[in-house]
Motif scaffolding. Structure first.
Motif, PDB file in Angstrom:
ATOM      1  N   ALA A  91       0.835  -1.210   0.000  1.00  0.00           N
ATOM      2  CA  ALA A  91       0.000   0.000   0.000  1.00  0.00           C
ATOM      3  C   ALA A  91       0.867   1.257   0.000  1.00  0.00           C
ATOM      4  CB  ALA A  91      -0.929  -0.005   1.208  1.00  0.00           C
ATOM      5  N   ASN A  92       1.925   1.263   0.803  1.00  0.00           N
ATOM      6  CA  ASN A  92       2.802   2.423   0.840  1.00  0.00           C
ATOM      7  C   ASN A  92       3.540   2.607  -0.486  1.00  0.00           C
ATOM      8  OD1 ASN A  92       2.478   3.927   3.129  1.00  0.00           O
ATOM      9  ND2 ASN A  92       4.408   3.351   4.078  1.00  0.00           N
ATOM     10  N   VAL A  93       3.896   1.511  -1.121  1.00  0.00           N
ATOM     11  CA  VAL A  93       4.567   1.616  -2.420  1.00  0.00           C
ATOM     12  C   VAL A  93       3.612   2.210  -3.451  1.00  0.00           C
ATOM     13  CG1 VAL A  93       5.633   0.314  -4.307  1.00  0.00           C
ATOM     14  CG2 VAL A  93       6.216  -0.226  -1.935  1.00  0.00           C
ATOM     15  N   ARG A  94       2.352   1.743  -3.456  1.00  0.00           N
ATOM     16  CA  ARG A  94       1.371   2.303  -4.409  1.00  0.00           C
ATOM     17  C   ARG A  94       1.157   3.785  -4.161  1.00  0.00           C
ATOM     18  NH1 ARG A  94      -1.343  -2.539  -3.227  1.00  0.00           N
ATOM     19  NH2 ARG A  94      -2.760  -1.440  -1.804  1.00  0.00           N
ATOM     20  N   ARG A  95       0.966   4.149  -2.903  1.00  0.00           N
ATOM     21  CA  ARG A  95       0.770   5.568  -2.583  1.00  0.00           C
ATOM     22  C   ARG A  95       2.009   6.374  -2.956  1.00  0.00           C
ATOM     23  NH1 ARG A  95      -0.659   3.633   2.744  1.00  0.00           N
ATOM     24  NH2 ARG A  95      -2.898   3.228   2.913  1.00  0.00           N
ATOM     25  N   GLY A  96       3.167   5.793  -2.681  1.00  0.00           N
ATOM     26  CA  GLY A  96       4.418   6.493  -2.949  1.00  0.00           C
ATOM     27  C   GLY A  96       4.651   6.734  -4.421  1.00  0.00           C
ATOM     28  N   VAL A  97       4.333   5.752  -5.244  1.00  0.00           N
ATOM     29  CA  VAL A  97       4.486   5.924  -6.690  1.00  0.00           C
ATOM     30  C   VAL A  97       3.543   7.019  -7.187  1.00  0.00           C
ATOM     31  CG1 VAL A  97       4.106   4.822  -8.931  1.00  0.00           C
ATOM     32  CG2 VAL A  97       5.363   3.608  -7.138  1.00  0.00           C
ATOM     33  N   ALA A  98       2.295   6.999  -6.706  1.00  0.00           N
ATOM     34  CA  ALA A  98       1.338   8.041  -7.094  1.00  0.00           C
ATOM     35  C   ALA A  98       1.822   9.411  -6.638  1.00  0.00           C
ATOM     36  CB  ALA A  98      -0.040   7.732  -6.506  1.00  0.00           C
ATOM     37  N   PHE A  99       2.367   9.485  -5.418  1.00  0.00           N
ATOM     38  CA  PHE A  99       2.891  10.750  -4.905  1.00  0.00           C
ATOM     39  C   PHE A  99       4.054  11.233  -5.760  1.00  0.00           C
ATOM     40  CE2 PHE A  99       6.173  12.863  -2.404  1.00  0.00           C
ATOM     41  CZ  PHE A  99       5.476  13.936  -1.901  1.00  0.00           C
ATOM     42  N   VAL A 127       7.048   7.359   5.437  1.00  0.00           N
ATOM     43  CA  VAL A 127       7.211   6.826   6.794  1.00  0.00           C
ATOM     44  C   VAL A 127       6.672   7.807   7.829  1.00  0.00           C
ATOM     45  CG1 VAL A 127       8.925   6.173   8.535  1.00  0.00           C
ATOM     46  CG2 VAL A 127       9.154   5.329   6.182  1.00  0.00           C
ATOM     47  N   GLU A 128       6.904   9.095   7.601  1.00  0.00           N
ATOM     48  CA  GLU A 128       6.497  10.090   8.596  1.00  0.00           C
ATOM     49  C   GLU A 128       4.991  10.318   8.625  1.00  0.00           C
ATOM     50  OE1 GLU A 128       8.121  11.578  10.896  1.00  0.00           O
ATOM     51  OE2 GLU A 128      10.209  11.160  10.403  1.00  0.00           O
ATOM     52  N   THR A 129       4.386  10.531   7.459  1.00  0.00           N
ATOM     53  CA  THR A 129       2.989  10.993   7.448  1.00  0.00           C
ATOM     54  C   THR A 129       2.152  10.378   6.332  1.00  0.00           C
ATOM     55  OG1 THR A 129       3.557  12.904   6.061  1.00  0.00           O
ATOM     56  CG2 THR A 129       3.588  13.230   8.462  1.00  0.00           C
ATOM     57  N   LYS A 130       2.559   9.204   5.834  1.00  0.00           N
ATOM     58  CA  LYS A 130       1.824   8.609   4.699  1.00  0.00           C
ATOM     59  C   LYS A 130       1.680   9.620   3.565  1.00  0.00           C
ATOM     60  CE  LYS A 130       1.071   4.463   6.425  1.00  0.00           C
ATOM     61  NZ  LYS A 130       2.099   4.522   7.477  1.00  0.00           N
ATOM     62  N   PHE A 131       2.824  10.236   3.223  1.00  0.00           N
ATOM     63  CA  PHE A 131       2.902  11.193   2.111  1.00  0.00           C
ATOM     64  C   PHE A 131       2.024  12.424   2.343  1.00  0.00           C
ATOM     65  CE2 PHE A 131       3.527   6.825   0.677  1.00  0.00           C
ATOM     66  CZ  PHE A 131       4.851   6.893   0.259  1.00  0.00           C
ATOM     67  N   GLY A 132       2.017  12.867   3.583  1.00  0.00           N
ATOM     68  CA  GLY A 132       1.278  14.079   3.937  1.00  0.00           C
ATOM     69  C   GLY A 132      -0.162  13.843   4.328  1.00  0.00           C
ATOM     70  N   GLY A 133      -0.603  12.593   4.309  1.00  0.00           N
ATOM     71  CA  GLY A 133      -2.002  12.304   4.600  1.00  0.00           C
ATOM     72  C   GLY A 133      -2.345  12.269   6.082  1.00  0.00           C
ATOM     73  N   ALA A 186       6.079  17.165  16.738  1.00  0.00           N
ATOM     74  CA  ALA A 186       6.564  17.346  15.373  1.00  0.00           C
ATOM     75  C   ALA A 186       5.409  17.792  14.475  1.00  0.00           C
ATOM     76  CB  ALA A 186       7.184  16.050  14.853  1.00  0.00           C
ATOM     77  N   MET A 187       5.729  18.597  13.454  1.00  0.00           N
ATOM     78  CA  MET A 187       4.674  19.263  12.692  1.00  0.00           C
ATOM     79  C   MET A 187       4.815  19.086  11.188  1.00  0.00           C
ATOM     80  SD  MET A 187       4.471  22.869  14.797  1.00  0.00           S
ATOM     81  CE  MET A 187       6.250  22.945  14.983  1.00  0.00           C
ATOM     82  N   GLY A 188       3.662  19.127  10.522  1.00  0.00           N
ATOM     83  CA  GLY A 188       3.622  19.169   9.077  1.00  0.00           C
ATOM     84  C   GLY A 188       3.890  17.837   8.411  1.00  0.00           C
ATOM     85  N   ALA A 189       3.851  17.841   7.081  1.00  0.00           N
ATOM     86  CA  ALA A 189       4.085  16.617   6.327  1.00  0.00           C
ATOM     87  C   ALA A 189       5.484  16.079   6.565  1.00  0.00           C
ATOM     88  CB  ALA A 189       3.884  16.884   4.836  1.00  0.00           C
ATOM     89  N   ALA A 190       6.432  16.978   6.841  1.00  0.00           N
ATOM     90  CA  ALA A 190       7.817  16.568   7.083  1.00  0.00           C
ATOM     91  C   ALA A 190       8.086  16.238   8.542  1.00  0.00           C
ATOM     92  CB  ALA A 190       8.767  17.672   6.624  1.00  0.00           C
ATOM     93  N   GLN A 191       7.154  16.566   9.447  1.00  0.00           N
ATOM     94  CA  GLN A 191       7.280  16.275  10.876  1.00  0.00           C
ATOM     95  C   GLN A 191       8.566  16.843  11.477  1.00  0.00           C
ATOM     96  OE1 GLN A 191       4.688  14.020  13.014  1.00  0.00           O
ATOM     97  NE2 GLN A 191       3.992  15.609  11.608  1.00  0.00           N
ATOM     98  N   PHE A 192       8.749  18.145  11.332  1.00  0.00           N
ATOM     99  CA  PHE A 192       9.880  18.835  11.951  1.00  0.00           C
ATOM    100  C   PHE A 192       9.509  19.242  13.370  1.00  0.00           C
ATOM    101  CE2 PHE A 192      12.598  20.797   8.305  1.00  0.00           C
ATOM    102  CZ  PHE A 192      12.722  19.553   7.710  1.00  0.00           C
TER     103      PHE A 192
END
Length: 341
Positions: A91-99, A127-133, A186-192
């Protein structure tokens, strides 16, 4: 935005959380005075600014379960057998390719400007946020006050991040009570964390707002982070992250070289110790030994290279960095197969 009144499900959730969430009024905490002194002396907070900090501390909620979550994070408690499937899965690979297809121009630009591989940036976001989701449901104010004032072993770290959080909110004219993030703050899609947000986040899309909930800004900020956060292991353009390591008879891994935060050996030294390393890399290449515990009681070994430790600077856990590494490899392979089709 029109706010709807909470439905029955939300009211039930709040009722269930009531025993573990309580108004704390941290404005009276002994370290609150220290917090305000630092903000005044080091960041020129005015009297009105400090009054606003007091108001935020009054509104903060004490959430002890966030401390428990920090202490029992999966990368600290699971074996590699249990941890890997959380992030490296179909599932992460599919989402990642689409992203990667959708944000290809931003990822390629980050590669040009910073040298960081697009698949690695995407894998960190995966890994951090499911591609910002999923960027976190907790109020950052609650996470950092609870952890900063009450964490039994890491309160100083979280207190310093609480300082940085109030400075960040002041600089960006945001309300502390409105910011949502992880259990650690930690915040945002990048989780800083707040200090890294202030120091390393970039306005990659050029809209005048450094916003880590914006995926273009998150992409550029991750690349900037891997270059600048820890200069000793700054990301090296087009270099690998790991190499297969097979212990041979008589191999004795130096204890201080296993799962370290920085490479402590060279590939030549590892080979001299009896390790077979299947990579066409010079003996002078800096490396460390990665030991991944399996459910069987056995271990899987790899040689960690400079770029692996650059990823570890993002999260200093071997399982985390290996998940990013292997997800990135899976994304690269899946995109190559997609292009071939």
């Amino acid at each position: 935005m029109t706010r709807r009144p909470p439905g029955k499900r939300l009211l039930l959730t709040l009722a269930l959380l009531a025993p573990v969430m309580a108004s704390a009024d941290y404005s009276g905490n002994p370290r609150a005075a220290e917090l305000k002194r630092i903000l005044a002396d080091d960041y020129a907070f005015s009297g009105a600014d400090l009054a606003a900090v007091d108001q935020a501390l009054v509104k903060a909620e004490r959430v002890p379960r966030l401390i428990e979550k920090e202490q029992t994070a999966k990368e600290k408690t699971l074996t590699w057998t249990g941890y890997r499937p959380i992030h490296v899965n179909d599932a992460n690979v599919r989402r990642g390719v689409a992203f990667m297809n959708e944000y290809e121009s931003w990822l390629e630009r980050a590669h040009r400007e910073y040298g960081v591989a697009p698949a690695v940036i995407a894998a960190i976001l995966g890994v951090e946020t499911k591609f910002g989701g999923y960027t976190g449901p907790h109020r950052v104010l609650d996470a950092l006050t609870t952890q900063g004032f009450e964490h039994p072993t890491r309160s100083d770290f979280f207190f310093s991040e609480l300082v940085a959080f109030f400075v960040l909110c002041h600089e960006q004219q945001r309300q502390p009570e409105d910011m949502l993030g992880s259990y650690a703050g930690a915040m945002g899609a990048a989780q800083f964390m707040p200090s890294n947000y202030r120091r390393l986040a970039v306005d990659f899309d050029g809209d005048g707002d450094t916003d880590l909930w914006s995926l273009p800004d998150a992409i550029g900020s991750i690349a900037n982070y891997l270059i600048k956060y820890r200069p000793q292991v700054a990301w090296q353009r087009d270099q690998p992250l790991i190499a297969p390591l097979r212990p041979t008879t008589g191999f004795r891994a130096p204890a201080d070289a296993v799962n370290t935060k920085l490479p402590s050996e060279t590939l030549g030294q590892l080979r001299e110790s009896g390790a077979h390393i299947d990579a066409d890399l010079d003996d002078a290449t800096a490396a460390g030994i990665l030991e991944l515990k399996l459910d069987s009681g056995q271990h899987e070994y790899w040689a960690g290279l400079n770029n692996f430790y650059a990823v570890m600077s993002y999260n200093p856990r071997v399982y985390y960095a290996m998940s990013v590494t292997q997800l990135a490899e899976a994304l690269s392979q899946a995109r190559s197969e997609q292009a071939a089709r």
